[in-house]
Design a protein around this motif. Sequence first.
Motif, PDB file in Angstrom:
ATOM      1  N   GLU A   7      31.787  36.195   0.748  1.00 28.90           N
ATOM      2  CA  GLU A   7      31.100  37.540   0.854  1.00 28.90           C
ATOM      3  C   GLU A   7      29.753  37.485   1.026  1.00 28.90           C
ATOM      4  N   ILE A   8      29.125  36.490   0.397  1.00 29.21           N
ATOM      5  CA  ILE A   8      27.518  36.396   0.516  1.00 29.21           C
ATOM      6  C   ILE A   8      27.360  35.828   2.170  1.00 29.21           C
ATOM      7  N   LYS A   9      28.078  34.744   2.447  1.00 33.80           N
ATOM      8  CA  LYS A   9      27.678  34.609   4.068  1.00 33.80           C
ATOM      9  C   LYS A   9      28.088  35.551   4.909  1.00 33.80           C
ATOM     10  N   SER A  10      29.067  36.480   4.765  1.00 34.39           N
ATOM     11  CA  SER A  10      29.646  37.535   5.304  1.00 34.39           C
ATOM     12  C   SER A  10      28.333  38.644   5.513  1.00 34.39           C
ATOM     13  N   GLU A  11      27.650  38.867   4.365  1.00 38.87           N
ATOM     14  CA  GLU A  11      26.672  39.795   4.195  1.00 38.87           C
ATOM     15  C   GLU A  11      25.517  39.260   5.142  1.00 38.87           C
ATOM     16  N   SER A  12      25.453  37.947   4.798  1.00 36.61           N
ATOM     17  CA  SER A  12      24.316  36.961   5.449  1.00 36.61           C
ATOM     18  C   SER A  12      24.289  37.338   7.041  1.00 36.61           C
ATOM     19  N   LYS A  13      25.447  37.263   7.681  1.00 37.39           N
ATOM     20  CA  LYS A  13      25.646  37.501   8.983  1.00 37.39           C
ATOM     21  C   LYS A  13      25.270  38.762   9.411  1.00 37.39           C
ATOM     22  N   SER A  14      25.673  39.650   8.593  1.00 38.80           N
ATOM     23  CA  SER A  14      25.471  41.241   8.989  1.00 38.80           C
ATOM     24  C   SER A  14      23.930  41.573   8.854  1.00 38.80           C
ATOM     25  N   SER A  15      23.345  41.021   8.043  1.00 41.63           N
ATOM     26  CA  SER A  15      22.050  41.209   7.818  1.00 41.63           C
ATOM     27  C   SER A  15      21.156  40.594   9.019  1.00 41.63           C
ATOM     28  N   LEU A  16      21.549  39.451   9.524  1.00 37.71           N
ATOM     29  CA  LEU A  16      21.085  38.635  10.831  1.00 37.71           C
ATOM     30  C   LEU A  16      21.360  39.520  12.058  1.00 37.71           C
ATOM     31  N   LYS A  17      22.298  40.160  12.246  1.00 36.24           N
ATOM     32  CA  LYS A  17      22.841  40.890  13.341  1.00 36.24           C
ATOM     33  C   LYS A  17      21.678  41.674  13.831  1.00 36.24           C
ATOM     34  N   GLY A  18      21.426  41.584  14.942  1.00 32.66           N
ATOM     35  CA  GLY A  18      20.342  42.473  15.778  1.00 32.66           C
ATOM     36  C   GLY A  18      19.160  41.685  15.518  1.00 32.66           C
ATOM     37  N   ASN A  19      19.038  40.783  14.712  1.00 34.22           N
ATOM     38  CA  ASN A  19      17.469  40.168  14.293  1.00 34.22           C
ATOM     39  C   ASN A  19      17.602  38.698  14.729  1.00 34.22           C
ATOM     40  N   PHE A  83      10.347  36.719   3.606  1.00 32.05           N
ATOM     41  CA  PHE A  83      10.835  37.323   4.785  1.00 32.05           C
ATOM     42  C   PHE A  83      12.103  37.660   4.785  1.00 32.05           C
ATOM     43  N   PHE A  84      13.025  36.730   4.212  1.00 28.11           N
ATOM     44  CA  PHE A  84      14.133  36.835   4.447  1.00 28.11           C
ATOM     45  C   PHE A  84      14.883  37.788   3.398  1.00 28.11           C
ATOM     46  N   LEU A  85      14.180  37.665   2.076  1.00 25.59           N
ATOM     47  CA  LEU A  85      14.515  38.772   1.136  1.00 25.59           C
ATOM     48  C   LEU A  85      14.382  40.095   1.720  1.00 25.59           C
ATOM     49  N   SER A  86      13.138  40.404   2.190  1.00 27.62           N
ATOM     50  CA  SER A  86      13.023  41.500   2.649  1.00 27.62           C
ATOM     51  C   SER A  86      13.974  42.049   3.834  1.00 27.62           C
ATOM     52  N   LEU A  87      14.404  40.865   4.688  1.00 28.54           N
ATOM     53  CA  LEU A  87      15.214  41.262   5.714  1.00 28.54           C
ATOM     54  C   LEU A  87      16.358  41.782   5.032  1.00 28.54           C
ATOM     55  N   ALA A 207      18.957  34.442  -0.213  1.00 25.56           N
ATOM     56  CA  ALA A 207      18.245  35.645  -0.558  1.00 25.56           C
ATOM     57  C   ALA A 207      19.214  36.507  -1.096  1.00 25.56           C
ATOM     58  N   ILE A 208      20.185  36.481  -0.293  1.00 26.83           N
ATOM     59  CA  ILE A 208      21.395  37.417  -0.763  1.00 26.83           C
ATOM     60  C   ILE A 208      22.067  37.060  -2.050  1.00 26.83           C
ATOM     61  N   PHE A 209      22.038  35.890  -2.432  1.00 20.08           N
ATOM     62  CA  PHE A 209      22.698  35.204  -3.771  1.00 20.08           C
ATOM     63  C   PHE A 209      21.508  35.803  -4.879  1.00 20.08           C
ATOM     64  N   TYR A 210      20.191  35.562  -4.646  1.00 23.90           N
ATOM     65  CA  TYR A 210      19.186  35.998  -5.649  1.00 23.90           C
ATOM     66  C   TYR A 210      19.426  37.419  -5.632  1.00 23.90           C
ATOM     67  N   ASN A 211      19.624  38.228  -4.679  1.00 23.63           N
ATOM     68  CA  ASN A 211      19.380  39.636  -4.809  1.00 23.63           C
ATOM     69  C   ASN A 211      20.627  40.418  -5.553  1.00 23.63           C
ATOM     70  N   GLN A 212      21.986  39.623  -5.458  1.00 23.33           N
ATOM     71  CA  GLN A 212      23.054  39.781  -6.239  1.00 23.33           C
ATOM     72  C   GLN A 212      22.867  39.623  -7.766  1.00 23.33           C
ATOM     73  N   ILE A 213      22.494  38.272  -8.006  1.00 23.43           N
ATOM     74  CA  ILE A 213      22.209  38.098  -9.495  1.00 23.43           C
ATOM     75  C   ILE A 213      21.123  38.936 -10.012  1.00 23.43           C
ATOM     76  N   ALA A 214      19.889  39.220  -9.432  1.00 24.74           N
ATOM     77  CA  ALA A 214      18.812  39.868  -9.977  1.00 24.74           C
ATOM     78  C   ALA A 214      19.163  41.515 -10.140  1.00 24.74           C
ATOM     79  N   SER A 215      20.133  42.083  -9.159  1.00 23.54           N
ATOM     80  CA  SER A 215      20.501  43.363  -9.531  1.00 23.54           C
ATOM     81  C   SER A 215      21.352  43.561 -10.929  1.00 23.54           C
ATOM     82  N   ASN A 216      21.799  42.526 -11.067  1.00 22.14           N
ATOM     83  CA  ASN A 216      22.642  42.453 -12.617  1.00 22.14           C
ATOM     84  C   ASN A 216      21.945  41.825 -13.765  1.00 22.14           C
ATOM     85  N   TRP A 217      20.566  41.643 -13.554  1.00 22.65           N
ATOM     86  CA  TRP A 217      19.972  40.921 -14.541  1.00 22.65           C
ATOM     87  C   TRP A 217      18.825  41.851 -15.207  1.00 22.65           C
ATOM     88  N   ASP A 218      18.825  41.794 -16.772  1.00 26.97           N
ATOM     89  CA  ASP A 218      18.138  42.490 -17.578  1.00 26.97           C
ATOM     90  C   ASP A 218      16.745  42.166 -17.290  1.00 26.97           C
TER      91      ASP A 218
END
Length: 228
Positions: A7-19, A83-87, A207-218
């Motif tokens: 799922e992380i890699k699939s989301e990565s491909k989606s975020s890169l599409k068009g970029n 940059f990729f985190l912002s992307l 970046a997506i890996f971090y974003n996912q664990i950070a969103s669930n981190w206190d």
Amino acid sequence: MNLRISEIKSESKSSLKGNWGLVVLLTFILFLLNFVIPTIIEVFMSGGVIEWLDQEERSIGVDVVSIIISIALIPFDIGVSWFFLSLIRKKDPRISDVFSIYKDGKTSFKMIGASILQVIYLFLWSLLLIVPGIIKGLAYSQTFFILRDHPDYKVTEAITESRKMMNGYKWKYFLLWLSFVGWGILCLFTLGIGFLWLIPYISASVAIFYNQIASNWDNDIGDNETNY
């Protein structure tokens, strides 16, 4: 939280599409600044390619310049990861944003300090055995992303929070990186050109890996323990 690498890699491909054009250009600049230009400078200072290849004849000055360039590029390399985190957060970053980190000298020196401190910690852990060093490397891996989201944190606070945040996720993070090994081998058969696409793919996934664990981190870092 059950992180799925697919799922992380699939989301990565989606975020890169068009970029892809943008990220490939950024990766090319990354390659130029980290490898091509430093190598040209070293060869010039050594007096030629043969002299540069002869490690025994290399002057101390060449090594010093190489170290200075590497240190100077630390903020840029970290800026690329930001940059990729912002992307992946859909904030439409520009390549110029990567260089903007140098506008704030305090931030640049903080990133350099954080990088050097990490190297020291990992070196000390590696003195025990290679495996503890690798484990701690995985534990500290989110430090620079944390400093991006929390610029007010001290370096030691960010390292500590990364270590806590990665509890239960180090093996998954290792597997995420391992999943790109096959692609890396294939890129070698393209004379390295394939890395212009693979590196953005990896960077977005990380970046997506971090974003996912950070969103669930206190965000409360608790007692600020500093056992490294």
